[in-house]
Design a protein around this motif. Structure first.
Motif, PDB file in Angstrom:
ATOM      1  N   ARG A  66       2.774  10.186   0.828  1.00  0.00           N
ATOM      2  CA  ARG A  66       1.466   9.774  -0.121  1.00  0.00           C
ATOM      3  C   ARG A  66       2.102   9.518  -0.707  1.00  0.00           C
ATOM      4  O   ARG A  66       1.665   8.634  -1.898  1.00  0.00           O
ATOM      5  N   GLY A  71      -1.026   7.034   3.960  1.00  0.00           N
ATOM      6  CA  GLY A  71      -2.149   8.787   3.833  1.00  0.00           C
ATOM      7  C   GLY A  71      -0.692   9.770   4.983  1.00  0.00           C
ATOM      8  O   GLY A  71      -0.372   8.962   5.190  1.00  0.00           O
ATOM      9  N   PRO A  72      -1.454  10.547   4.463  1.00  0.00           N
ATOM     10  CA  PRO A  72      -0.999  11.314   5.877  1.00  0.00           C
ATOM     11  C   PRO A  72      -1.323  11.430   6.799  1.00  0.00           C
ATOM     12  O   PRO A  72      -0.630  11.682   7.223  1.00  0.00           O
TER      13      PRO A  72
END
Length: 836
Positions: A66, A71-72
């Motif tokens: 992140r 994004g994760p």
């Protein structure tokens, strides 16, 4: 554009919204609990630490990604949720395993020590009837927590869960939260069972405390419902409390068997359905009363809590409260995606609160049924309502979805498919809601006005009567239940069948072809099979009913009439057999001796039939069963007569003569069981053909016998004046029904003269205690052995089977062939088996 899970910017994985966010963690938690409950504590600790470390590493990796602007990832969020749930579950399971495996109680159990304990009951005592034997030995299974345990030179204050197992005497009236003192022997629990030990209790419990206020209030309301139900017929008064609050203490065994066979047994277990019905009824009344939405919601919650009190707030009821709320809210709002998420969260919470639920079939059935309703029912309902009214479409979709979801579990549990369950549930469902609502109202009203409660119970009885009728008809269907491989093999076969069905049903033409094929199969099962293989077979004279480990014989006595000789160990199988034979009147019942496996099914014979008289053995051993039979007959106003040697009756084509015992004879054998067996009533049964077929010799031999005096115990049905000649037709054959005679009584009967017969009902279920000379003297060509498929006695004995075959007798066994009929065929006797 397809809906996407919503996540707040910068939020962690917990912010993920949607059904998939919690389904995987719930399943992972369930699997972890299921496995770790059978493992040592160190395994749970290792899994918890490993999962926690892996979750921390995954969280760190996601944070770095992140920070780099990425994004994760969906997979990372799902993996983190799964690992976190497994870590928490493994920790809780390790603590629970440590609780039940360490400490003084497990140590005493490993030594199988004799102890005295004080315990608090945590759930309703469950009474299990003994499946066989000579006397009733009902067993109580009670979940409790031991608070104080005393052994020789040892005394400990503890608080651990146990299972109490012992005689049923004294347990029926006890309530959850009540403290008792019991004595017995501690034994280790089964692997994976979340209890510290099993206590084998000796003697009845000694209450040393009173139940909680809530439990006492629940019992007052339940007792009020039972009292109000007294105005209903026997079947209905037993089922209504079970349907409303799960109280099956007075439920008939034959009704229970019909409900199980028809796939309706879930109606007698308090579930989310009961709570949803009560809440729905209260919401409807509140809406008609013009109450605002917030007030209606509060009233519904109060009603559900009140129902939980009446049903008794046990763990299963509280679980049903949660499950019922999830299904009702989700279906009522139409937001099934939220319902799946709520169900998953509920499963997670319950497993963390009580990991032992992972190994309970009831919990799994509840979860699967609720999941099926949430996931499958809305889609199927939308498709069905294009072709039928919405109300019918919804009822069909909910029923089929729930049954489809639980079928894999039922295959694993019992190795069978309940094919009649879907139509039976569809037909019974409309009556469930009125019966539940009216029964609940009667329970609440009974402490205030019993007269009003009885008025409410009457229409509830009509609804319950409909459910009983549906269960009875469904249980009689030839396809009510189908044998299916159990375990993993059965599950694989079911999955393969479902895959084939899915492929076949994808095309419209194939669906129509499959529907036509299913309709043809159904028509064949309902019409063609009974025509090709009718039961009962035409011209039946005797049927040996498959009643399990016991005797149950039926002798033809004319259209719709039969004489019953013994009734087996339980009412259900006896009633089912007579129902299949179309027997509505029983002019005579003969109970050869008062052992449970011969007299336990008497209530099933009496159910819904007129009975003329009952003949019993002059021996009263054992006194407990003999006295119970006498009380049942007195309550039904049926005369009870003692058998006298020489008594004779004629009913239709059947003539019955008592050969033994002699009332004045001394007891034979050592031990109570052998004495009772040797006092069995022995019957000679002769059959004749239709009038006009007898030869002069046969007519001479069938002169009407003298009347038996009622004072002497006679119950015969006269056909012609005493001493008069009448043409009763040509003799067809004879049978010797020898009860449970053992060698001593067989040899005594041999000295008096054993008649030659065509058929022998082998004494004592084919045990080894047979006199070879007695068997040979009968000259029989066929031997009936009434025996249970599972019994602890080794019946029938191999030595007896070899003797029978050596004498030229062909053995027929109910454990292998099911019901066995003797029929008249071309002037002779023949044997027809129904098959299991």
């Amino acid at each position: 554009m397809p809906a996407q899970p919503f996540r707040r910017p910068g939020a962690g994985p917990a912010a993920l919204v949607g059904p998939a966010a919690l389904v995987a963690p719930a399943l992972a938690s369930w699997l972890a609990a299921l496995v770790l409950l059978t493992c040592p504590v160190v395994a749970g600790v290792a899994v918890a630490l490993t999962s926690a470390v892996a979750a921390a590493a995954l969280r760190t990796a996601a944070s770095r990604r992140r920070r780099r602007g990425g994004g994760p990832g969906t997979a990372a969020r799902a993996g983190l949720a799964v690992l976190a749930s497994v870590a928490v579950t493994a920790t809780v399971v390790a603590l629970r395993v440590h609780e039940v495996k360490a400490g003084p109680v497990p140590d005493l159990a490993r030594r199988e020590a004799a102890v005295s304990v004080e315990a608090e009951i945590t759930d309703d005592p469950r009474i299990r009837p003994h499946p066989g034997g000579v006397t009733r030995r009902d067993t109580a299974v009670v979940r409790a927590r031991i608070l104080l345990v005393s052994a020789p030179r040892e005394r400990y204050v503890v608080d651990v869960p146990v299972v109490l197992l012992g005689p049923a005497a004294g347990w029926r009236s006890l309530l959850p939260s009540q403290r008792v003192r019991v004595r017995g022997r501690l034994t280790p629990a089964r692997p994976g069972e979340p209890v510290a030990a099993v206590l084998l209790v000796r003697g009845p419990p000694e209450p040393i405390g009173v139940p909680s206020i809530v439990q006492r209030a629940a019992e007052v309301l339940r007792a009020g419902l039972r009292e109000a139900s007294e105005v209903l017929p026997d079947d209905q008064r037993g089922l209504l409390p079970g349907l409303v609050v799960g109280d099956v203490s007075r439920m008939n065994e034959e009704v229970r068997l019909d409900m199980t066979t028809a796939g309706l047994s879930h109606l007698t277990a308090v579930s989310g359905t009961n709570l949803a019905i009560v809440a729905g009824a209260v919401l409807t009344l509140s809406r008609f009363a013009g109450l605002p939405l917030a007030v209606r919601a509060v009233v519904a919650v109060i009603a559900m809590i009140a129902f939980s009190v009446v049903a008794r707030p046990s763990p299963s009821v509280l679980r049903a409260l949660v499950m019922g709320t999830v299904a009702a809210v989700a279906l009522g709002t139409g937001r099934t995606r939220d319902g799946v998420a709520a169900l998953s969260a509920t499963v997670l919470g319950l497993l963390v609160f009580d990991p032992g639920l992972a190994r309970e079939w009831g919990f799994a059935l509840s979860v699967f049924a609720t999941g099926g309703i949430l996931v499958l029912a809305p889609r199927w309902r939308d498709r069905l309502e294009r072709r039928m009214p919405r109300l019918l479409a919804e009822a069909l979709a909910v029923t089929v979805a729930a049954q489809a979801a639980v079928t894999p579990l039922l295959v694993l549990m019992s190795g069978r498919l309940d094919l009649a369950a879907i139509p039976a549930n569809l037909l019974a469902e409309p009556a469930v809601a009125p019966a539940t609502v009216l029964g609940f109202a009667a329970a609440v009203t009974a402490p205030i006005s019993m007269d009003v409660a009885r008025l409410l119970v009457l229409p509830a009885g009509w609804a319950v009567g409909w459910i009983i009728a549906v269960a009875e008809r469904a249980a009689d269907l030839p396809f009510a239940a189908a044998e299916w491989p159990g375990g993993a093999l059965g599950l694989a076969a079911l999955a393969a069948m479902a895959l084939v069905g899915w492929v076949v049903l994808r095309g419209r033409a194939r669906r129509r072809f499959a529907a036509a094929l299913a309709a043809g199969a159904l028509l064949t099962a309902l019409v063609a099979v009974p025509v090709v293989s009718p039961w009962p077979p035409p011209g039946w004279l005797l049927v040996a009913c498959d009643v399990g480990q016991g005797d149950g014989l039926v002798l033809a006595a004319g259209p719709g009439r039969a004489v019953v000789v013994d009734a087996g160990p339980a009412p259900g199988p006896a009633n089912r057999c007579l129902r299949a034979l179309g027997v509505r009147q029983v002019p005579l019942v003969v109970l050869t001796h008062p052992h449970l496996d011969h007299v336990g099914g008497l209530p099933g014979v009496l159910r819904g039939r007129s009975v003329g008289a009952v003949v019993v053995s002059p021996g009263r051993v054992p006194e407990g069963e003999a006295g119970r039979v006498s009380r049942q007959l007195q309550a039904a106003h049926i005369p009870e007569w003692r058998a006298v040697r020489g008594m004779r009756w004629r009913f239709g084509p059947t003539e019955i003569t008592v050969l033994a015992p002699d009332p004045g004879a001394a007891p034979q054998g050592t031990g109570e069981g052998t004495i009772a067996n040797n006092a069995s009533v022995v019957l000679l049964v002769r059959w004749s053909g239709p009038p006009g077929t007898a030869t002069a010799h046969a007519a001479k031999q069938t002169e009407s016998p003298p009347e038996a005096s009622p004072a002497a115990g006679g119950a015969r049905e006269a056909e012609g004046a005493p001493g008069a000649r009448e043409d009763r037709g040509a003799p067809l054959g004879a049978a010797l029904l020898a009860g449970d005679l053992e060698t001593e009584a067989q040899e005594a009967l041999l000295r008096d003269g054993v008649p030659r017969v065509d058929l022998l009902k082998v004494p004592h279920h084919g045990s080894s205690r047979q006199a070879p000379a007695f068997l040979a003297a009968t000259g029989a060509r066929a031997a009936l052995i009434s025996v249970g498929a599972v019994n602890d006695y080794g019946h029938p004995a191999q030595v007896t089977l070899r003797r029978l075959r050596g004498l030229g007798m062909r053995p027929y066994r109910t454990d292998l062939s099911g019901d066995i009929a003797v029929v008249a065929a071309h002037g002779h006797l023949a044997v027809v088996v129904r098959g299991r």
